[in-house]
Design a protein around this motif. Structure first.
Motif, PDB file in Angstrom:
ATOM      1  N   GLN A 155       0.977  -1.315   0.164  1.00  0.00           N
ATOM      2  CA  GLN A 155       0.477   0.009  -0.143  1.00  0.00           C
ATOM      3  C   GLN A 155       1.246   1.600   0.066  1.00  0.00           C
ATOM      4  OE1 GLN A 155      -2.069  -1.096   3.413  1.00  0.00           O
ATOM      5  NE2 GLN A 155      -3.425  -2.286   2.301  1.00  0.00           N
ATOM      6  N   HIS A 156       1.500   1.139   0.497  1.00  0.00           N
ATOM      7  CA  HIS A 156       3.010   1.993   0.947  1.00  0.00           C
ATOM      8  C   HIS A 156       3.504   2.626  -0.899  1.00  0.00           C
ATOM      9  CE1 HIS A 156       3.324   1.862   5.565  1.00  0.00           C
ATOM     10  NE2 HIS A 156       2.140   2.566   4.988  1.00  0.00           N
ATOM     11  N   PHE A 157       4.164   1.402  -1.466  1.00  0.00           N
ATOM     12  CA  PHE A 157       4.331   1.225  -2.818  1.00  0.00           C
ATOM     13  C   PHE A 157       3.241   2.186  -3.554  1.00  0.00           C
ATOM     14  CE2 PHE A 157       4.025  -0.589  -6.754  1.00  0.00           C
ATOM     15  CZ  PHE A 157       5.310  -0.390  -7.501  1.00  0.00           C
ATOM     16  N   ILE A 158       2.244   1.784  -3.657  1.00  0.00           N
ATOM     17  CA  ILE A 158       0.940   2.239  -4.582  1.00  0.00           C
ATOM     18  C   ILE A 158       0.499   3.805  -3.985  1.00  0.00           C
ATOM     19  CG2 ILE A 158      -1.192   2.576  -4.322  1.00  0.00           C
ATOM     20  CD1 ILE A 158      -0.282   0.080  -6.209  1.00  0.00           C
ATOM     21  N   ALA A 159       0.966   4.533  -2.666  1.00  0.00           N
ATOM     22  CA  ALA A 159       0.857   5.712  -2.198  1.00  0.00           C
ATOM     23  C   ALA A 159       2.433   6.152  -2.922  1.00  0.00           C
ATOM     24  CB  ALA A 159       0.735   5.753  -1.006  1.00  0.00           C
ATOM     25  N   LEU A 160       3.551   5.796  -2.853  1.00  0.00           N
ATOM     26  CA  LEU A 160       4.402   6.550  -3.307  1.00  0.00           C
ATOM     27  C   LEU A 160       4.979   6.720  -4.443  1.00  0.00           C
ATOM     28  CD1 LEU A 160       7.007   4.809  -1.221  1.00  0.00           C
ATOM     29  CD2 LEU A 160       6.357   7.084  -0.833  1.00  0.00           C
TER      30      LEU A 160
END
Length: 310
Positions: free
Chosen positions: A46-51
């Motif tokens: 999920q952090h990957f998507i946000a970044l």
């Protein structure tokens, strides 16, 4: 498939509790690093998507097919962006509202009820959009990507995480077709697209494709490991042979006593069919649960259209 909305709603009304029991509040897969827990891998994804989207405070993002809001909550916490979850299922929206209230994010996060094939959202509304393994339910993949394109502001990005058949899938191979059918039946899906069809549909919808890759290739621990009954983990005990036996026995008892709704065992068996199909597809390398595409809505094309309308 004209009745796809009814099909998906009925499926998720029955299956949501099972998903939450087995998967937590985030209904998607993620590759895993050695030593990384299942929950950690989900959050990192999920952090990957946000970044990838460059989300930050002041931005408005759309979560397309948001489930009960687990990813929405985590991405909002990380980025401080305002996140709107789009979902067409009343039960999941109700559950999602409970979760964002408990997380203290009711002012930052909200839900919109609507069909992602015809969103009740005006053009050029959002600064970013993402879909985490949700648009595989769309009967027309280009159609749903076009809707996402429409509600994005010019120049902004869409992060797509999709379920796809890989280049190893052979439509003339009976074993491959049987695995594909198991996944579609168990997960209530229309025809699963290939990675190539997915990328082409993004382009046909108007997006500039910035990046496309099967993220499963990057990780030593496969995305399907939590469903492997031979792999023991306390966080995925319900997927082990012992866990499945206990779950079946417990659910049979609850349904017999009419504590669990009628049909619960039938839904559980559907989900087991899906799990077996996904596991086989992953092992064979013909299916991926983590195909990622980053697309951008062009500035120039939209500006030309807007000027033409004026």
């Amino acid at each position: 498939m004209s009745n796809y909305t009814d099909l998906v709603n009925k499926y998720y009304d029955l299956a949501t509790s099972f998903y939450e029991y087995g998967w937590g509040d985030s209904f998607h897969f993620a590759g895993r690093w050695a030593g990384e827990t299942f929950r950690e891998s989900i959050k990192r994804h999920q952090h990957f998507i946000a970044l990838q989207l460059g989300l930050k405070k002041g931005m408005k993002a759309l979560d397309v097919g948001c489930g009960i809001g687990g990813p929405l909550i985590e991405i909002a916490r990380l980025s401080s962006a305002r996140i709107t979850g789009l979902n067409n299922n009343d039960y999941q929206i109700s559950r999602g509202k409970e979760l964002i209230f408990s997380a203290g994010l009711s002012e930052q996060c909200n839900f919109v009820k609507g069909d992602f094939m015809k969103m009740p959202i005006t053009d050029n509304t959002f600064d970013a959009a993402y879909a985490l393994q949700a648009t595989c339910h769309a009967p027309d993949v280009q159609g749903v990507y076009k809707e996402i394109y429409r509600v994005l502001k010019p120049g902004q990005y869409f992060a797509l995480d999709e379920w796809c058949m890989t280049d190893r899938f052979d439509p003339n191979n009976a074993k491959h077709l049987a695995i594909k059918a198991e996944i579609e039946l168990g997960d209530g899906l229309p025809d699963i697209r290939t990675t190539r069809q997915c990328v082409q549909a993004m382009k046909d919808a108007g997006f500039e494709v910035i990046f496309a890759k099967d993220l499963a290739e990057d990780f030593p621990c496969p995305w399907y490991q939590p469903m492997d009954p031979s792999h023991f983990s306390l966080t995925s005990f319900q997927c082990t042979r012992a866990g499945r036996f206990i779950t079946r026995a417990f659910l049979n008892t609850l349904e017999f006593l009419r504590i669990a709704p009628a049909g619960s065992m039938r839904v559980y068996h559907f989900l087991q069919t899906a799990s077996e199909g996904l596991l086989k597809g992953g092992r064979e390398g013909i299916f991926t649960g983590t195909f990622f595409v980053l697309g951008r809505k062009p500035l120039q094309e939209t500006e030309t259209t807007v000027n033409g309308d004026l």
